[in-house]
Write an enzyme that holds these catalytic residues in place. Structure first.
Site, PDB file in Angstrom:
ATOM      1  N   SER A 104      -2.804  16.787  -3.774  1.00 43.18           N
ATOM      2  CA  SER A 104      -3.908  17.730  -3.914  1.00 43.18           C
ATOM      3  C   SER A 104      -5.122  17.218  -3.499  1.00 43.18           C
ATOM      4  O   SER A 104      -5.982  17.637  -2.437  1.00 43.18           O
ATOM      5  CB  SER A 104      -3.855  18.448  -5.097  1.00 43.18           C
ATOM      6  OG  SER A 104      -5.124  19.020  -5.313  1.00 43.18           O
ATOM      7  N   ASP A 148      -0.198   8.554   0.899  1.00 45.78           N
ATOM      8  CA  ASP A 148      -0.490   9.890   0.609  1.00 45.78           C
ATOM      9  C   ASP A 148      -1.543  10.576   1.896  1.00 45.78           C
ATOM     10  O   ASP A 148      -1.131  11.473   2.402  1.00 45.78           O
ATOM     11  CB  ASP A 148      -1.219  10.220  -0.785  1.00 45.78           C
ATOM     12  CG  ASP A 148      -0.265  10.451  -1.752  1.00 45.78           C
ATOM     13  OD1 ASP A 148       0.768   9.867  -1.578  1.00 45.78           O
ATOM     14  OD2 ASP A 148      -0.421  10.772  -2.863  1.00 45.78           O
TER      15      ASP A 148
HETATM   16  O1  PMV Z   1       1.961  10.397  -7.345  1.00 44.63           O
HETATM   17  P1  PMV Z   1       1.710  10.470  -5.872  1.00 44.63           P
HETATM   18  O2  PMV Z   1       2.629  11.474  -5.408  1.00 44.63           O
HETATM   19  O3  PMV Z   1       0.397  10.480  -5.257  1.00 44.63           O
HETATM   20  O4  PMV Z   1       2.474   9.108  -5.304  1.00 44.63           O
HETATM   21  C1  PMV Z   1       2.187   7.902  -5.594  1.00 44.63           C
HETATM   22  C2  PMV Z   1       2.811   6.939  -4.841  1.00 44.63           C
HETATM   23  C3  PMV Z   1       3.052   5.630  -5.435  1.00 44.63           C
HETATM   24  O5  PMV Z   1       3.910   4.686  -4.512  1.00 44.63           O
HETATM   25  C4  PMV Z   1       3.556   5.504  -6.956  1.00 44.63           C
HETATM   26  C5  PMV Z   1       1.627   4.843  -5.447  1.00 44.63           C
HETATM   27  C6  PMV Z   1       1.224   4.593  -4.068  1.00 44.63           C
HETATM   28  O6  PMV Z   1      -0.110   4.375  -3.964  1.00 44.63           O
HETATM   29  O7  PMV Z   1       1.892   4.681  -3.019  1.00 44.63           O
END
Ligand code: PMV
Length: 309
Positions: A104, A148
């Site tokens: 989000s 992300d």
């Molecule tokens: O929690 P999310 O969906 O934003 O994913 C984080 C992913 C991690 O690998 C745990 C952290 C990252 O920065 O990649």
């Protein structure tokens, strides 16, 4: 000036979360069913830039909320366009659940930056947008891997290795996932910090687990590219076993994973930071409804059916 609107999807991590922070590959896919959208229109003379979001319950002016992530995003875009002053009104709408690991925060920043750049007459490409949103992600997460912002800004499935150019990969055969929310909010920053503490105590063991996760992510990419979906479920379950070992699963996640598998999912795992948040289950489309009901009975607060293609 001409009003501009931009929208970007939410996202899920398919394979490789956490290990990606330590240099291993990860796979992520956009979730087009949920979107963040920004619209920029002229504002009254002297109004400055105002950001309004009924769905996020906020109204920000540049002058008053200088450190808010959305204001910082707008500032970076204005600097890029060489226009420090602007009278405009930005409206943000988002159907992406907040703090649920569906991206989000990155998505609202990306939608705002894309719409505002277009409004200013200097459209931003995917790579530059992703780099800009990464700067904002750092404010939220401390040490984000960058996955992300990448998947959200490209809007396509990506294979991501920290510090290298992201690769958009081909999906040989579309597959169906259910995304189920435990209802337990879990800040990614804390989950990532917990893993780091445990890694510092036992680097050898954790580096080995991260390498194992990386290997699963590579195999999963190959299975997805060749449309070998029979491989995918077992790979998800293997990835989940490693995530459990690095301490980011939870009772609620395990309950949903178990419910999905019992109801006939091909595989299931947590997605994102873990310790709460969302899980994903690979399902045959004809079983999606039944498995979705089982997830709800097991306590899921929301189930989204998405197709990766
Ligand atoms: O929690 P999310 O969906 O934003 O994913 C984080 C992913 C991690 O690998 C745990 C952290 C990252 O920065 O990649």
């Amino acid at each position: 000036m001409t009003p501009q609107t931009a929208s970007v999807p939410g996202k899920i991590i398919l394979f490789g979360e956490h290990a990606v922070v330590y240099g291993q590959p990860a796979l992520a896919a956009p979730v087009h069913k949920v979107q963040a959208e920004a619209t920029v229109v002229d504002g009254p003379v002297g109004s400055g830039l105002v950001i309004d979001s009924p769905s996020l319950n906020l109204r920000l002016s540049m002058a008053e909320a200088a450190t808010h992530a959305l204001v910082v995003t707008a500032q970076l875009v204005l600097e890029r366009a060489g226009k420090p002053e602007l009278d405009a009104s930005i409206t943000i709408r988002s159907t992406i659940p907040i703090a649920g690991g569906l991206g989000s925060g990155a998505a609202v920043s990306a939608a705002l930056a894309r719409a505002l750049s277009a409004y200013l007459g200097s459209p931003i490409d995917q790579a530059e947008l992703s780099a800009l949103v990464y700067e904002i992600e750092k404010l939220h997460h401390g040490t984000p891997s960058g996955i992300d912002n990448t998947v959200i800004c490209y809007g396509r499935p990506v294979y991501f290795v920290r510090g290298t150019a992201p690769e958009v990969f081909r999906v040989g055969e579309a597959f169906h996932l259910l995304i189920a929310d435990t209802g337990v909010s879990s800040p990614t920053r804390e989950a990532v910090g917990g893993v780091r503490k445990r890694w510092e105590r036992d680097r050898q063991e954790y580096d080995r687990l991260f390498a194992d996760i990386g290997q699963v992510a590579r195999q999963a990419r190959q299975a997805i590219e060749t449309g070998d979906l029979a491989q995918l479920g077992p790979l998800m379950s293997r990835n989940q076993a490693y995530l459990r070992q690095i301490g980011v699963s939870s009772g609620e996640l395990e309950r949903l994973i178990d419910a999905a598998e019992t109801a006939g999912a091909e595989g299931a795992k947590l997605s994102g930071g873990g310790c709460g948040g969302n899980m994903i289950a690979l399902v045959a489309p004809e079983h999606a409804e039944r498995i979705g009901q089982a997830l709800q009975q097991a306590g899921a607060t929301r189930v989204i059916h998405t197709v990766v293609e």
